[in-house]
Design an enzyme around this catalytic site. Structure first.
Site: not given
Length: 367
Positions: A80, A247, A250
C-alpha cells in the site's frame, strides 16, 4: 542463485543480533495476553482499508521529448505504501511524485507503471514482476524498478528468511533483465501511534530486523536500498499529525512526498542521473556526511536505524565481497506533478482490499 548461502545466513544473523541484542526473547503468558489486547485496540483504532488508490500510470515530463532522448521506463512494485493508499489524487501518489522528479532530474520523459497492491507481501512480488515484464518491449524489463515492501510481512509474521528470499528472487530477475532496482526497506512499525507498549517495541524490533535482512539480500543481488526506518526520519516523529493519514497508519499526502524525496536521489543515481552537487560526480563519497565503505552487515544495521540511508554494492576491480557503500544523499524538492491524460484524478470507489495494519502484528504475535 536463489537459495540461502552460509554467508548470507551469517550476515543476516549478525544484523539481527546487532539490532536486537541477541534475540526477541521469550514472552510470558501474561505478556502475550497484554499484546493480544493491545493488538485488538490498535486494529480498532486503525480500522480496515477501503477502496483503491488512484491510478497514476502514464508519461511524465512529456515536454522533454526530443530526437535522441529516450523515454525512461520505471515500474513501482510492493504494498500500500508503494500504491499510495490514503490519497485521493493521482498526483499525490509516490509513483507520480517519483516519475515527475526523475523526469526533472534526467531531463527526459518518464513512463510510469505501478503494479503495487494494497495488502501486498513479498510473496506477491512474483506476479507483480510478471506484469512488469509483460508490459516491456520484447518481454524486457523496465529501466528502473522501485520496490516498497515488508510491513505486511511483519504483521503476518512471515519468516525473515522466507520474506527476503521472495525479494531477492525478484531483484535477481530484474537485474538479469537489465533493470536497475531500488528497494525502500520495511518501515519502522514501532512509530505507529495507535500501537502501545510493549507491542510497539516488538514491532520496531521485528521491522528493523527485516529491513536489515532486506538490505543484505538486495545489495547482494545487485540492487540498492533506501531505509524507510521510522517512516523516513524526524519529519514523521516531529509532525505525526501532518505526516500520517486519518488512520494514523498510512502516510498522508505530505508523508508520501517526504518519502518520495528520500527515495528520489537514489533512484536517479541508479540511472546515473544524480551527480553530486559539489563534485559533479554521481558516486563521490562524503565522509563528513557519514558515507563510507564498510561490511555489508554493518551498513544494513546502520541503515535500518536511520531513515533515508542508502546502501549499495561496491563496483569495479576494487570491489570486495560482503562489503557495501553507505550514503546519505542530498534531497531535492519534487515539483508538482503534471498528471498524464487518462490517470485517475480521484480514488477509485468500491472494494475493500486487506492491509492488516500494525494491529495485526500483535495479534499474530500471540498465534
Amino acid at each position: 542463485m536463489t537459495g540461502l548461502t552460509r554467508l548470507g545466513i551469517a550476515k543476516r544473523v549478525a544484523a539481527a543480533a546487532a539490532l536486537s541484542g541477541g534475540g526477541i526473547g521469550v514472552l510470558t503468558g501474561g505478556a502475550i495476553g497484554l499484546i493480544v489486547a493491545e493488538a485488538k485496540l490498535a486494529r480498532r483504532a486503525i480500522g480496515p482499508t477501503k477502496g483503491d488508490p488512484p491510478r497514476a500510470d502514464g508519461v511524465y515530463g512529456a515536454w522533454y521529448a526530443a530526437p535522441g532522448v529516450d523515454v525512461i521506463r520505471i515500474a513501482i512494485l510492493g504494498d500500500s505504501s508503494a500504491a499510495g493508499y490514503g490519497v485521493t489524487e493521482s498526483a499525490r501518489t509516490p509513483g507520480a511524485l517519483l516519475a515527475s522528479g526523475l523526469a526533472e532530474a534526467a531531463n527526459a520523459p518518464v513512463r510510469l507503471q505501478n503494479v503495487a497492491k494494497v495488502g501486498g507481501q513479498s510473496s506477491d512480488l512474483g506476479w507483480q514482476l510478471e506484469r512488469v515484464i509483460a508490459a516491456g518491449p520484447d518481454g524486457g524489463g523496465p529501466d528502473l524498478a522501485v520496490i516498497m515492501i515488508g510491513a505486511n510481512d511483519v504483521t503476518h509474521r512471515v519468516k525473515v528468511a522466507e520474506s527476503v528470499r521472495f525479494l531477492g528472487d525478484a531483484v535477481r530477475r530484474l537485474r538479469a533483465a537489465g533493470t536497475e532496482v531500488v528497494v525502500g526497506t520495511c518501515p519502522d512499525l514501532g512509530s505507529i501511534r495507535p500501537v502501545a507498549q510493549p507491542l510497539r517495541r516488538l514491532a520496531r524490533r521485528w521491522s528493523r530486523q527485516l529491513a536489515a535482512a532486506q538490505t543484505v539480500e538486495v545489495v547482494s543481488a545487485g540492487g540498492r536500498t533506501v531505509s524507510l526506518g521510522s517512516l523516513l526520519g524526524p519529519e514523521f516523529a516531529a509532525r505525526p499529525e501532518d505526516m500520517f493519514g486519518p488512520d494514523r497508519f498510512h502516510p498522508s499526502a505530505e508523508g508520501y512526498a517526504a518519502a518520495s524525496m528520500a527515495l528520489l536521489p537514489s533512484i536517479a543515481a541508479a540511472l546515473g542521473r544524480w551527480p553530486d552537487a559539489e563534485t559533479g560526480e554521481p558516486d563521490t563519497l562524503e565522509p563528513a556526511r557519514g558515507e563510507a565503505r564498510m561490511p555489508l552487515a554493518r551498513a544494513a544495521v546502520l541503515a535500518a536505524k536511520h531513515g533515508g540511508t542508502e546502501v549499495g554494492r561496491e563496483v569495479g576491480s576494487a570491489a570486495r565481497a560482503g562489503w557495501g557503500i553507505l550514503r546519505h544523499r542530498r534531497r531535492r524538492q519534487i515539483a508538482e506533478p503534471v498528471v498524464p491524460p487518462g490517470a485517475d484524478a480521484t480514488a477509485a470507489a468500491g472494494g475493500e482490499p486487506t492491509d492488516s495494519g500494525a494491529g495485526a502484528a500483535a495479534e499474530s504475535a500471540s498465534a
